[in-house]
Design a protein around this motif. Structure first.
Motif, PDB file in Angstrom:
ATOM      1  N   ALA A  99      -9.255 -41.954 -31.540  1.00  0.00           N
ATOM      2  CA  ALA A  99      -8.226 -41.974 -30.612  1.00  0.00           C
ATOM      3  C   ALA A  99      -8.870 -41.737 -29.093  1.00  0.00           C
ATOM      4  O   ALA A  99      -8.293 -42.082 -28.177  1.00  0.00           O
ATOM      5  N   ARG A 100      -9.882 -40.706 -28.959  1.00  0.00           N
ATOM      6  CA  ARG A 100     -10.265 -40.533 -27.826  1.00  0.00           C
ATOM      7  C   ARG A 100     -11.063 -41.634 -27.165  1.00  0.00           C
ATOM      8  O   ARG A 100     -11.019 -41.813 -25.799  1.00  0.00           O
ATOM      9  N   ASP A 101     -11.728 -42.413 -28.049  1.00  0.00           N
ATOM     10  CA  ASP A 101     -12.337 -43.903 -27.384  1.00  0.00           C
ATOM     11  C   ASP A 101     -11.165 -44.795 -26.902  1.00  0.00           C
ATOM     12  O   ASP A 101     -11.479 -45.207 -25.688  1.00  0.00           O
ATOM     13  N   TYR A 102     -10.290 -44.803 -27.686  1.00  0.00           N
ATOM     14  CA  TYR A 102      -9.150 -45.581 -27.272  1.00  0.00           C
ATOM     15  C   TYR A 102      -8.440 -45.079 -26.137  1.00  0.00           C
ATOM     16  O   TYR A 102      -7.902 -45.859 -25.067  1.00  0.00           O
ATOM     17  N   HIS A 103      -8.266 -43.982 -25.860  1.00  0.00           N
ATOM     18  CA  HIS A 103      -7.694 -43.194 -24.787  1.00  0.00           C
ATOM     19  C   HIS A 103      -8.490 -43.455 -23.412  1.00  0.00           C
ATOM     20  O   HIS A 103      -8.080 -43.857 -22.513  1.00  0.00           O
ATOM     21  N   ALA A 104      -9.889 -43.391 -23.636  1.00  0.00           N
ATOM     22  CA  ALA A 104     -10.867 -43.544 -22.498  1.00  0.00           C
ATOM     23  C   ALA A 104     -10.742 -45.074 -22.362  1.00  0.00           C
ATOM     24  O   ALA A 104     -10.785 -45.438 -20.739  1.00  0.00           O
ATOM     25  N   GLN A 105     -10.663 -46.069 -23.371  1.00  0.00           N
ATOM     26  CA  GLN A 105     -10.601 -47.473 -23.107  1.00  0.00           C
ATOM     27  C   GLN A 105      -9.321 -47.644 -22.243  1.00  0.00           C
ATOM     28  O   GLN A 105      -9.397 -48.660 -21.284  1.00  0.00           O
ATOM     29  N   ILE A 106      -8.183 -47.157 -22.594  1.00  0.00           N
ATOM     30  CA  ILE A 106      -6.747 -47.381 -21.917  1.00  0.00           C
ATOM     31  C   ILE A 106      -6.954 -46.898 -20.492  1.00  0.00           C
ATOM     32  O   ILE A 106      -6.547 -47.490 -19.478  1.00  0.00           O
ATOM     33  N   VAL A 107      -7.399 -45.641 -20.281  1.00  0.00           N
ATOM     34  CA  VAL A 107      -7.643 -45.151 -18.993  1.00  0.00           C
ATOM     35  C   VAL A 107      -8.560 -45.962 -18.150  1.00  0.00           C
ATOM     36  O   VAL A 107      -8.121 -46.403 -16.956  1.00  0.00           O
ATOM     37  N   SER A 108      -9.459 -46.627 -18.778  1.00  0.00           N
ATOM     38  CA  SER A 108     -10.302 -47.501 -17.859  1.00  0.00           C
ATOM     39  C   SER A 108      -9.659 -48.726 -17.319  1.00  0.00           C
ATOM     40  O   SER A 108      -9.777 -49.304 -16.400  1.00  0.00           O
ATOM     41  N   LEU A 109      -8.938 -49.347 -18.598  1.00  0.00           N
ATOM     42  CA  LEU A 109      -8.403 -50.572 -18.228  1.00  0.00           C
ATOM     43  C   LEU A 109      -7.019 -50.350 -17.080  1.00  0.00           C
ATOM     44  O   LEU A 109      -6.794 -51.210 -16.415  1.00  0.00           O
ATOM     45  N   MET A 110      -6.299 -49.188 -17.294  1.00  0.00           N
ATOM     46  CA  MET A 110      -5.392 -48.819 -16.373  1.00  0.00           C
ATOM     47  C   MET A 110      -6.115 -48.750 -15.020  1.00  0.00           C
ATOM     48  O   MET A 110      -5.583 -49.324 -13.779  1.00  0.00           O
ATOM     49  N   SER A 111      -7.361 -48.086 -14.783  1.00  0.00           N
ATOM     50  CA  SER A 111      -7.798 -48.000 -13.415  1.00  0.00           C
ATOM     51  C   SER A 111      -8.072 -49.310 -12.976  1.00  0.00           C
ATOM     52  O   SER A 111      -8.027 -49.849 -11.677  1.00  0.00           O
ATOM     53  N   GLN A 112      -8.854 -50.296 -14.021  1.00  0.00           N
ATOM     54  CA  GLN A 112      -9.095 -51.852 -13.328  1.00  0.00           C
ATOM     55  C   GLN A 112      -7.802 -52.379 -12.985  1.00  0.00           C
ATOM     56  O   GLN A 112      -7.834 -53.175 -12.021  1.00  0.00           O
ATOM     57  N   LEU A 113      -6.798 -52.287 -13.623  1.00  0.00           N
ATOM     58  CA  LEU A 113      -5.383 -52.841 -13.535  1.00  0.00           C
ATOM     59  C   LEU A 113      -5.002 -52.537 -12.141  1.00  0.00           C
ATOM     60  O   LEU A 113      -4.391 -53.278 -11.330  1.00  0.00           O
ATOM     61  N   SER A 114      -4.890 -50.975 -11.848  1.00  0.00           N
ATOM     62  CA  SER A 114      -4.560 -50.512 -10.626  1.00  0.00           C
ATOM     63  C   SER A 114      -5.485 -51.221  -9.509  1.00  0.00           C
ATOM     64  O   SER A 114      -4.996 -51.476  -8.389  1.00  0.00           O
ATOM     65  N   LYS A 115      -6.640 -51.095  -9.506  1.00  0.00           N
ATOM     66  CA  LYS A 115      -7.479 -51.784  -8.459  1.00  0.00           C
ATOM     67  C   LYS A 115      -7.400 -53.298  -8.188  1.00  0.00           C
ATOM     68  O   LYS A 115      -7.356 -53.728  -7.166  1.00  0.00           O
ATOM     69  N   ALA A 116      -7.088 -53.989  -9.413  1.00  0.00           N
ATOM     70  CA  ALA A 116      -6.681 -55.249  -9.240  1.00  0.00           C
ATOM     71  C   ALA A 116      -5.312 -55.521  -8.317  1.00  0.00           C
ATOM     72  O   ALA A 116      -5.113 -56.530  -7.881  1.00  0.00           O
ATOM     73  N   ASN A 117      -4.313 -54.728  -8.888  1.00  0.00           N
ATOM     74  CA  ASN A 117      -3.107 -54.688  -8.353  1.00  0.00           C
ATOM     75  C   ASN A 117      -3.114 -54.426  -6.745  1.00  0.00           C
ATOM     76  O   ASN A 117      -2.746 -55.545  -5.975  1.00  0.00           O
ATOM     77  N   GLN A 118      -3.832 -53.423  -6.558  1.00  0.00           N
ATOM     78  CA  GLN A 118      -3.956 -53.212  -5.094  1.00  0.00           C
ATOM     79  C   GLN A 118      -4.981 -54.456  -4.431  1.00  0.00           C
ATOM     80  O   GLN A 118      -4.591 -54.611  -2.969  1.00  0.00           O
ATOM     81  N   ASN A 119      -6.007 -54.973  -4.926  1.00  0.00           N
ATOM     82  CA  ASN A 119      -6.535 -55.934  -4.397  1.00  0.00           C
ATOM     83  C   ASN A 119      -5.705 -57.216  -4.217  1.00  0.00           C
ATOM     84  O   ASN A 119      -5.782 -57.892  -3.092  1.00  0.00           O
ATOM     85  N   HIS A 120      -4.835 -57.438  -5.072  1.00  0.00           N
ATOM     86  CA  HIS A 120      -3.738 -58.676  -4.958  1.00  0.00           C
ATOM     87  C   HIS A 120      -2.913 -58.409  -3.882  1.00  0.00           C
ATOM     88  O   HIS A 120      -2.611 -59.211  -3.009  1.00  0.00           O
ATOM     89  N   LYS A 121      -2.548 -57.008  -3.666  1.00  0.00           N
ATOM     90  CA  LYS A 121      -1.622 -56.695  -2.636  1.00  0.00           C
ATOM     91  C   LYS A 121      -2.191 -56.690  -1.234  1.00  0.00           C
ATOM     92  O   LYS A 121      -1.560 -57.639  -0.259  1.00  0.00           O
ATOM     93  N   THR A 122      -3.621 -56.587  -1.108  1.00  0.00           N
ATOM     94  CA  THR A 122      -4.142 -56.634   0.039  1.00  0.00           C
ATOM     95  C   THR A 122      -4.263 -58.276   0.381  1.00  0.00           C
ATOM     96  O   THR A 122      -4.221 -58.490   1.467  1.00  0.00           O
ATOM     97  N   ALA A 123      -4.731 -58.906  -0.683  1.00  0.00           N
ATOM     98  CA  ALA A 123      -5.030 -60.406  -0.430  1.00  0.00           C
ATOM     99  C   ALA A 123      -3.474 -61.202  -0.064  1.00  0.00           C
ATOM    100  O   ALA A 123      -3.749 -61.835   0.981  1.00  0.00           O
ATOM    101  N   ILE A 124      -2.322 -60.544  -0.390  1.00  0.00           N
ATOM    102  CA  ILE A 124      -1.118 -61.330  -0.054  1.00  0.00           C
ATOM    103  C   ILE A 124      -0.823 -60.739   1.353  1.00  0.00           C
ATOM    104  O   ILE A 124      -0.410 -61.653   2.203  1.00  0.00           O
ATOM    105  N   THR A 125      -1.123 -59.700   1.691  1.00  0.00           N
ATOM    106  CA  THR A 125      -0.666 -59.269   3.061  1.00  0.00           C
ATOM    107  C   THR A 125      -1.579 -59.903   4.127  1.00  0.00           C
ATOM    108  O   THR A 125      -1.447 -59.700   5.240  1.00  0.00           O
ATOM    109  N   VAL A 126      -2.572 -60.236   3.770  1.00  0.00           N
ATOM    110  CA  VAL A 126      -3.741 -60.908   4.790  1.00  0.00           C
ATOM    111  C   VAL A 126      -3.287 -62.182   5.314  1.00  0.00           C
ATOM    112  O   VAL A 126      -2.662 -63.257   5.009  1.00  0.00           O
TER     113      VAL A 126
END
Length: 111
Positions: free
Chosen positions: A84-111
């Motif tokens: 459960a701890r491993d899965y939680h850590a993986q979910i947190v990592s994926l959420m972080s990656q998704l958040s960064k990807a989402n920010q990059n996408h917003k930045t790319a759209i506004t440019v």
């Protein structure tokens, strides 16, 4: 007029002897009966003792099995917590990656 029967001394003695013999025979029979009952009681007691030993052995085996199952359950619970701890850590990592990807996408759209 009172009728008195005279009993010969030998007959009276014989009657007392017969009564005494019958009483002794009755006592012997009662003693034999009590001995049979005692024997049966001892046999039942021995059977009960044997059954008790069997039950105690089954109880000992059940307690050992319970200890083994508790130990296995504890190991499984520890493994489940670790997963459960491993899965939680993986979910947190994926959420972080998704958040960064989402920010990059917003930045790319506004440019």
């Amino acid at each position: 007029m009172a009728l008195v029967m005279a009993v010969a001394p030998g007959v009276e003695k014989k009657n007392k002897t017969n009564i005494k013999e019958r009483e002794e025979e009755d006592l012997k029979m009662r003693n034999e009966e009590l001995e049979r009952e005692l024997k049966k009681s001892r046999e039942r007691e021995e059977q009960t003792r044997v059954e008790l030993q069997k039950v105690l052995e089954r109880l000992r085996l059940a307690e050992e099995a319970e200890e083994m199952l508790c130990s296995q359950l504890g190991e499984l619970e520890a493994e489940a917590v670790s997963q459960a701890r491993d899965y939680h850590a993986q979910i947190v990592s994926l959420m972080s990656q998704l958040s960064k990807a989402n920010q990059n996408h917003k930045t790319a759209i506004t440019v």
